[in-house]
Design a protein around this motif. Structure first.
Motif, PDB file in Angstrom:
ATOM      1  N   LYS A  73       0.841  -1.207   0.000  1.00 24.57           N
ATOM      2  CA  LYS A  73       0.000   0.000   0.000  1.00 24.57           C
ATOM      3  C   LYS A  73       0.869   1.247   0.000  1.00 24.57           C
ATOM      4  N   TYR A  74       2.046   1.178   0.632  1.00 27.67           N
ATOM      5  CA  TYR A  74       2.944   2.333   0.649  1.00 27.67           C
ATOM      6  C   TYR A  74       3.590   2.533  -0.716  1.00 27.67           C
ATOM      7  N   LYS A  75       3.950   1.457  -1.358  1.00 31.59           N
ATOM      8  CA  LYS A  75       4.534   1.544  -2.695  1.00 31.59           C
ATOM      9  C   LYS A  75       3.519   2.121  -3.683  1.00 31.59           C
ATOM     10  N   LEU A  76       2.286   1.662  -3.612  1.00 36.30           N
ATOM     11  CA  LEU A  76       1.242   2.165  -4.511  1.00 36.30           C
ATOM     12  C   LEU A  76       0.991   3.658  -4.293  1.00 36.30           C
ATOM     13  N   ALA A  77       0.997   4.088  -3.041  1.00 29.50           N
ATOM     14  CA  ALA A  77       0.805   5.515  -2.750  1.00 29.50           C
ATOM     15  C   ALA A  77       1.980   6.335  -3.302  1.00 29.50           C
ATOM     16  N   MET A  78       3.206   5.819  -3.125  1.00 35.60           N
ATOM     17  CA  MET A  78       4.370   6.526  -3.687  1.00 35.60           C
ATOM     18  C   MET A  78       4.259   6.615  -5.204  1.00 35.60           C
ATOM     19  N   GLU A  79       3.847   5.549  -5.839  1.00 28.86           N
ATOM     20  CA  GLU A  79       3.717   5.552  -7.300  1.00 28.86           C
ATOM     21  C   GLU A  79       2.718   6.606  -7.754  1.00 28.86           C
ATOM     22  N   GLN A  80       1.652   6.776  -6.989  1.00 28.51           N
ATOM     23  CA  GLN A  80       0.648   7.793  -7.341  1.00 28.51           C
ATOM     24  C   GLN A  80       1.258   9.196  -7.269  1.00 28.51           C
ATOM     25  N   ILE A  81       2.089   9.443  -6.272  1.00 27.03           N
ATOM     26  CA  ILE A  81       2.744  10.749  -6.166  1.00 27.03           C
ATOM     27  C   ILE A  81       3.721  10.940  -7.319  1.00 27.03           C
ATOM     28  N   VAL A  82       4.492   9.924  -7.646  1.00 25.30           N
ATOM     29  CA  VAL A  82       5.444  10.027  -8.750  1.00 25.30           C
ATOM     30  C   VAL A  82       4.697  10.244 -10.065  1.00 25.30           C
ATOM     31  N   ASP A  83       3.545   9.613 -10.230  1.00 26.12           N
ATOM     32  CA  ASP A  83       2.718   9.875 -11.414  1.00 26.12           C
ATOM     33  C   ASP A  83       2.375  11.361 -11.488  1.00 26.12           C
ATOM     34  N   TRP A  84       1.988  11.946 -10.350  1.00 27.44           N
ATOM     35  CA  TRP A  84       1.656  13.373 -10.325  1.00 27.44           C
ATOM     36  C   TRP A  84       2.882  14.212 -10.677  1.00 27.44           C
ATOM     37  N   VAL A  85       4.033  13.895 -10.077  1.00 28.52           N
ATOM     38  CA  VAL A  85       5.254  14.649 -10.379  1.00 28.52           C
ATOM     39  C   VAL A  85       5.527  14.602 -11.875  1.00 28.52           C
ATOM     40  N   GLU A  86       5.448  13.432 -12.463  1.00 27.70           N
ATOM     41  CA  GLU A  86       5.694  13.311 -13.909  1.00 27.70           C
ATOM     42  C   GLU A  86       4.710  14.144 -14.722  1.00 27.70           C
ATOM     43  N   SER A  87       3.492  14.291 -14.232  1.00 30.13           N
ATOM     44  CA  SER A  87       2.473  15.035 -14.986  1.00 30.13           C
ATOM     45  C   SER A  87       2.690  16.540 -14.937  1.00 30.13           C
ATOM     46  N   VAL A  88       3.438  17.025 -13.952  1.00 27.72           N
ATOM     47  CA  VAL A  88       3.611  18.484 -13.822  1.00 27.72           C
ATOM     48  C   VAL A  88       5.058  18.946 -13.966  1.00 27.72           C
ATOM     49  N   GLN A  89       6.010  18.054 -13.921  1.00 30.57           N
ATOM     50  CA  GLN A  89       7.412  18.468 -14.007  1.00 30.57           C
ATOM     51  C   GLN A  89       7.750  18.836 -15.443  1.00 30.57           C
ATOM     52  N   ASP A  90       8.358  20.004 -15.612  1.00 31.08           N
ATOM     53  CA  ASP A  90       8.796  20.433 -16.933  1.00 31.08           C
ATOM     54  C   ASP A  90       9.883  19.473 -17.413  1.00 31.08           C
ATOM     55  N   PRO A  91       9.685  18.805 -18.555  1.00 29.49           N
ATOM     56  CA  PRO A  91      10.648  17.794 -18.986  1.00 29.49           C
ATOM     57  C   PRO A  91      12.005  18.360 -19.397  1.00 29.49           C
ATOM     58  N   LEU A  92      12.067  19.631 -19.715  1.00 32.13           N
ATOM     59  CA  LEU A  92      13.339  20.246 -20.101  1.00 32.13           C
ATOM     60  C   LEU A  92      14.005  20.971 -18.946  1.00 32.13           C
ATOM     61  N   ARG A  93      13.228  21.713 -18.185  1.00 29.21           N
ATOM     62  CA  ARG A  93      13.792  22.535 -17.111  1.00 29.21           C
ATOM     63  C   ARG A  93      13.914  21.787 -15.797  1.00 29.21           C
ATOM     64  N   GLY A  94      13.070  20.781 -15.553  1.00 28.91           N
ATOM     65  CA  GLY A  94      13.111  20.021 -14.308  1.00 28.91           C
ATOM     66  C   GLY A  94      12.297  20.603 -13.179  1.00 28.91           C
ATOM     67  N   VAL A  95      11.796  21.823 -13.338  1.00 24.89           N
ATOM     68  CA  VAL A  95      11.032  22.488 -12.290  1.00 24.89           C
ATOM     69  C   VAL A  95       9.649  21.861 -12.161  1.00 24.89           C
ATOM     70  N   VAL A  96       9.164  21.801 -10.933  1.00 20.30           N
ATOM     71  CA  VAL A  96       7.787  21.402 -10.650  1.00 20.30           C
ATOM     72  C   VAL A  96       7.077  22.691 -10.261  1.00 20.30           C
ATOM     73  N   SER A  97       6.484  23.350 -11.249  1.00 15.38           N
ATOM     74  CA  SER A  97       5.896  24.666 -11.004  1.00 15.38           C
ATOM     75  C   SER A  97       4.623  24.551 -10.193  1.00 15.38           C
ATOM     76  N   VAL A  98       4.521  25.401  -9.207  1.00 14.52           N
ATOM     77  CA  VAL A  98       3.335  25.466  -8.366  1.00 14.52           C
ATOM     78  C   VAL A  98       3.017  26.936  -8.134  1.00 14.52           C
ATOM     79  N   PRO A  99       1.780  27.239  -7.751  1.00 15.11           N
ATOM     80  CA  PRO A  99       1.470  28.631  -7.433  1.00 15.11           C
ATOM     81  C   PRO A  99       2.363  29.140  -6.300  1.00 15.11           C
TER      82      PRO A  99
END
Length: 165
Positions: A73-99
């Motif tokens: 259950k901990y691995k699955l939760a981590m994977e969900q967070i990493v999925d989110w990071v991948e969805s918002v991280q700029d693939p060229l700059r590396g920044v995870v932009s947030v307000p």
């Protein structure tokens, strides 16, 4: 009273205390905290889309819980967070932009909070071997030492149009 926050909660010390002492109450509490962390991820209440530290500290906690229990259950939760990071991280700059709280949203972030997220991604990679964590962490590191650092070698607290320093 808002209660606990993923950006300001830690379980690693409690897990270490349990393994050093065998205290059954410590075992009970760290497992309850683990259930809470998983709940926050399942309910998108871990800080995704806000300051980078919420997802970062959540990854750090979940990696510690996974290493202590090997409960999927901990691995699955981590994977969900990493999925989110991948969805918002700029693939060229590396920044995870947030307000950025002091002004309207901007393509930037907080250096130290990105450091927390990078640490969480590294802990995820160490716990699971999933190269997505390593790649996302290296992207953050690249952003920190290029865009988020001024000419004098000083890191910006926040990278934003009116905040540089």
């Amino acid at each position: 009273m808002a209660g606990a926050s993923n950006g300001h909660s830690w379980v690693e010390g409690l897990i270490t205390y349990y393994f050093m002492t065998g205290d059954p109450r410590a075992f009970e509490v760290f497992n309850a905290m683990g259930n809470w962390y998983v709940w926050t991820v399942e309910n998108n209440a871990y800080g995704a889309g806000g300051q980078e530290r919420g997802p970062g500290w959540t990854l750090i906690a979940l990696a510690a819980l996974y290493n202590a229990t090997y409960d999927d259950k901990y691995k699955l939760a981590m994977e969900q967070i990493v999925d989110w990071v991948e969805s918002v991280q700029d693939p060229l700059r590396g920044v995870v932009s947030v307000p950025i709280s002091e002004q309207p949203s901007y393509e930037g972030g907080s250096s130290f909070m990105h450091g927390i997220l990078g640490r969480g991604l590294a802990r995820y990679y160490e716990a699971t071997g999933d190269s997505r964590g390593r790649a996302a962490m290296l992207g953050i590191a690249e952003w920190i030492v290029t865009e988020s650092m001024g000419d004098t070698g000083m890191f910006y607290y926040k990278q934003a149009p009116r905040i540089k320093g």
